[in-house]
Design a protein around this motif. Structure first.
Motif, short mmCIF file in Angstrom:
data_model
loop_
_atom_site.label_atom_id
_atom_site.label_comp_id
_atom_site.label_asym_id
_atom_site.label_seq_id
_atom_site.Cartn_x
_atom_site.Cartn_y
_atom_site.Cartn_z
N SER A 1 -15.38 -4.24 -0.80
CA SER A 1 -14.86 -3.12 -0.01
C SER A 1 -14.49 -3.58 1.40
O SER A 1 -13.48 -3.15 1.96
CB SER A 1 -15.89 -2.00 0.08
OG SER A 1 -16.24 -1.52 -1.21
N THR B 1 -13.09 3.57 2.85
CA THR B 1 -12.85 3.20 1.46
C THR B 1 -14.13 3.38 0.66
O THR B 1 -15.23 3.14 1.18
CB THR B 1 -12.36 1.74 1.34
OG1 THR B 1 -11.98 1.48 -0.01
CG2 THR B 1 -13.42 0.76 1.76
N THR C 1 -8.41 2.67 -3.15
CA THR C 1 -7.83 3.44 -2.05
C THR C 1 -8.51 3.16 -0.72
O THR C 1 -9.69 2.78 -0.66
CB THR C 1 -7.92 4.95 -2.35
OG1 THR C 1 -9.30 5.33 -2.41
CG2 THR C 1 -7.23 5.29 -3.65
N VAL C 2 -7.74 3.42 0.34
CA VAL C 2 -8.24 3.44 1.72
C VAL C 2 -7.68 4.70 2.37
O VAL C 2 -6.46 4.92 2.35
CB VAL C 2 -7.80 2.20 2.52
CG1 VAL C 2 -8.18 2.36 3.99
CG2 VAL C 2 -8.45 0.94 1.96
N TRP D 1 0.84 -1.20 0.00
CA TRP D 1 0.00 0.00 0.00
C TRP D 1 0.88 1.25 0.00
O TRP D 1 1.70 1.44 0.89
CB TRP D 1 -0.91 0.02 1.22
CG TRP D 1 -1.91 -1.11 1.25
CD1 TRP D 1 -1.69 -2.38 1.68
CD2 TRP D 1 -3.26 -1.04 0.82
NE1 TRP D 1 -2.83 -3.12 1.56
CE2 TRP D 1 -3.82 -2.33 1.03
CE3 TRP D 1 -4.06 -0.03 0.29
CZ2 TRP D 1 -5.14 -2.63 0.72
CZ3 TRP D 1 -5.37 -0.32 -0.01
CH2 TRP D 1 -5.90 -1.60 0.20
N GLU E 1 -19.70 4.79 0.93
CA GLU E 1 -18.41 4.49 1.56
C GLU E 1 -18.60 3.50 2.69
O GLU E 1 -19.66 3.47 3.33
CB GLU E 1 -17.76 5.77 2.08
CG GLU E 1 -17.34 6.75 0.99
CD GLU E 1 -16.60 7.96 1.54
OE1 GLU E 1 -15.92 8.64 0.75
OE2 GLU E 1 -16.71 8.22 2.76
N ASP F 1 -3.87 8.97 2.24
CA ASP F 1 -4.58 8.12 1.28
C ASP F 1 -3.64 7.01 0.83
O ASP F 1 -2.56 7.28 0.27
CB ASP F 1 -5.03 8.93 0.07
CG ASP F 1 -6.39 9.56 0.27
OD1 ASP F 1 -7.24 8.95 0.95
OD2 ASP F 1 -6.60 10.68 -0.22
N ARG G 1 -11.21 -5.36 1.40
CA ARG G 1 -10.11 -4.41 1.26
C ARG G 1 -9.78 -3.76 2.61
O ARG G 1 -8.61 -3.61 2.97
CB ARG G 1 -10.50 -3.35 0.23
CG ARG G 1 -9.42 -2.33 -0.04
CD ARG G 1 -9.68 -1.57 -1.33
NE ARG G 1 -10.95 -0.87 -1.35
CZ ARG G 1 -11.99 -1.25 -2.09
NH1 ARG G 1 -11.93 -2.31 -2.86
NH2 ARG G 1 -13.12 -0.55 -2.07
N LEU G 2 -10.82 -3.37 3.36
CA LEU G 2 -10.58 -2.77 4.67
C LEU G 2 -9.94 -3.76 5.64
O LEU G 2 -9.06 -3.40 6.43
CB LEU G 2 -11.90 -2.26 5.26
CG LEU G 2 -12.39 -0.90 4.78
CD1 LEU G 2 -13.65 -0.50 5.54
CD2 LEU G 2 -11.32 0.18 4.95
N SER H 1 -16.65 2.24 6.28
CA SER H 1 -15.62 2.69 7.22
C SER H 1 -15.47 1.70 8.37
O SER H 1 -16.44 1.05 8.79
CB SER H 1 -15.97 4.07 7.77
OG SER H 1 -17.11 4.01 8.60
N LEU I 1 -10.67 4.30 9.16
CA LEU I 1 -10.35 3.84 7.81
C LEU I 1 -11.61 3.95 6.96
O LEU I 1 -12.68 3.47 7.36
CB LEU I 1 -9.87 2.38 7.81
CG LEU I 1 -8.74 2.01 8.77
CD1 LEU I 1 -8.42 0.52 8.64
CD2 LEU I 1 -7.50 2.85 8.50
#
Length: 296
Positions: free
Chosen positions: A269, A258, A155-156, A123, A216, A147, A272-273, A218, A256
């Motif tokens: 998503s 995304t 992105t996160v 990342w 989004e 970012d 990814r987080l 979070s 966080l």
């Protein structure tokens, strides 16, 4: 509470500004009821009043009491009551403790966030600078806003604010109150579990939110003196307890966020987080003090 019932309108405009005044009015009502109840409670050891005497008899009594009037004698007896001595002792004790004990020891961050890495695993991060008006409002000791772009180009956003001590006007702002106040609607809000290295798991607050068609996801949590908290009421309770027992109120908030891209599902998503959380937690441990000030 109102936000959960009627939506974002409860956190904006009139409701947002009036909520502070509402607290004062409610407190005034409670205070009035308390005064009324106290008036209904007779003293346990009331000072007995002397019966009315004729002027000649009263003069004779005053002479026997050293020339003091009824009010002076009554006041003197009041000062000799045990309750008066206890009240004075408690005032002196409170004054001494408040000036000898510091309940908010300032605990510096382990390393300044200016040294936060620009790359974590695969990342790659891009540092952002927060506007001065937001920095003065949040009133943190140190922060990082960055970012991170993963290997697949998605992105996160990472935001961490550290407070070396928390007091009135200098405490953590929770995303569960800040985001609704800025017009975001929480479509889903709960607690998720993230698997970390070494077989450990960590609970985080999860919020799926939407604003003007933008979606989004979070994760956020509160590292607090060796604990990982997920709710605002936990944050307040443990901060109060640790101030009394450990003289520490330092802590942080980690957020966080995304995007939920149109080409993916919500679960994508989330994955990814979770992947980014596993990478970032060990890095954050190098900066945020843990249960011990000197060791994580």
């Amino acid at each position: 509470i109102l936000y959960g019932a009627i939506g974002p309108a409860a956190a904006e405009g009139f409701f947002h500004g009036f909520s502070g005044w509402l607290i004062f009015m409610a407190a005034l009502l409670v205070f009035a009821v308390e005064m009324w109840l106290l008036k209904k409670m007779p003293p346990k050891d009331p000072v007995k009043r002397r019966p009315r005497l004729s002027s000649g008899t009263e003069a004779a009594v005053n002479t026997a009491d050293g020339g003091k009037s009824n009010k002076e004698v009554s006041a003197a007896k009041s000062f000799r009551q045990p309750q008066f001595a206890v009240a004075i002792a408690m005032l002196l004790l409170t004054f001494g403790l408040s000036h000898s004990i510091e309940f908010h020891q300032k605990v510096p961050i382990r390393k300044p966030f200016s040294q936060f890495p620009a790359q974590v695993g695969q990342w790659k991060g891009t540092r952002e600078v927060m506007d001065e008006q937001f920095r003065s409002t949040l009133n943190f000791s140190d922060y990082v806003l960055e970012d991170f772009t993963g290997p697949h180009g998605k992105t996160v956003n990472l935001y961490v604010a550290y407070y070396q001590d928390q007091s009135k006007g200098e405490s953590i702002h929770s995303p569960e109150t800040c985001y609704p106040a800025n017009g975001w609607t929480f479509k889903r809000s709960d607690v998720a579990s993230v698997s970390l290295a070494g077989g450990k798991t960590m609970a985080v607050s999860r919020a799926f939110m939407e604003k003007a068609g933008v979606r989004e996801l979070s994760y956020y949590w509160f590292p607090q003196r060796g604990r990982i908290l997920t709710r605002l009421y936990q944050l307040k309770l443990f901060t109060f307890w640790d101030a009394l027992t450990r003289r520490r109120t330092d802590g942080a908030v980690v957020l966080l966020v995304t995007p939920v891209y149109s080409s993916e599902k919500l679960q994508d998503s989330e994955n990814r987080l979770k992947a980014f959380t596993r990478r970032i937690v060990p890095v954050l441990d190098e900066y945020i003090p843990g249960k011990s000030i000197n060791n994580p």
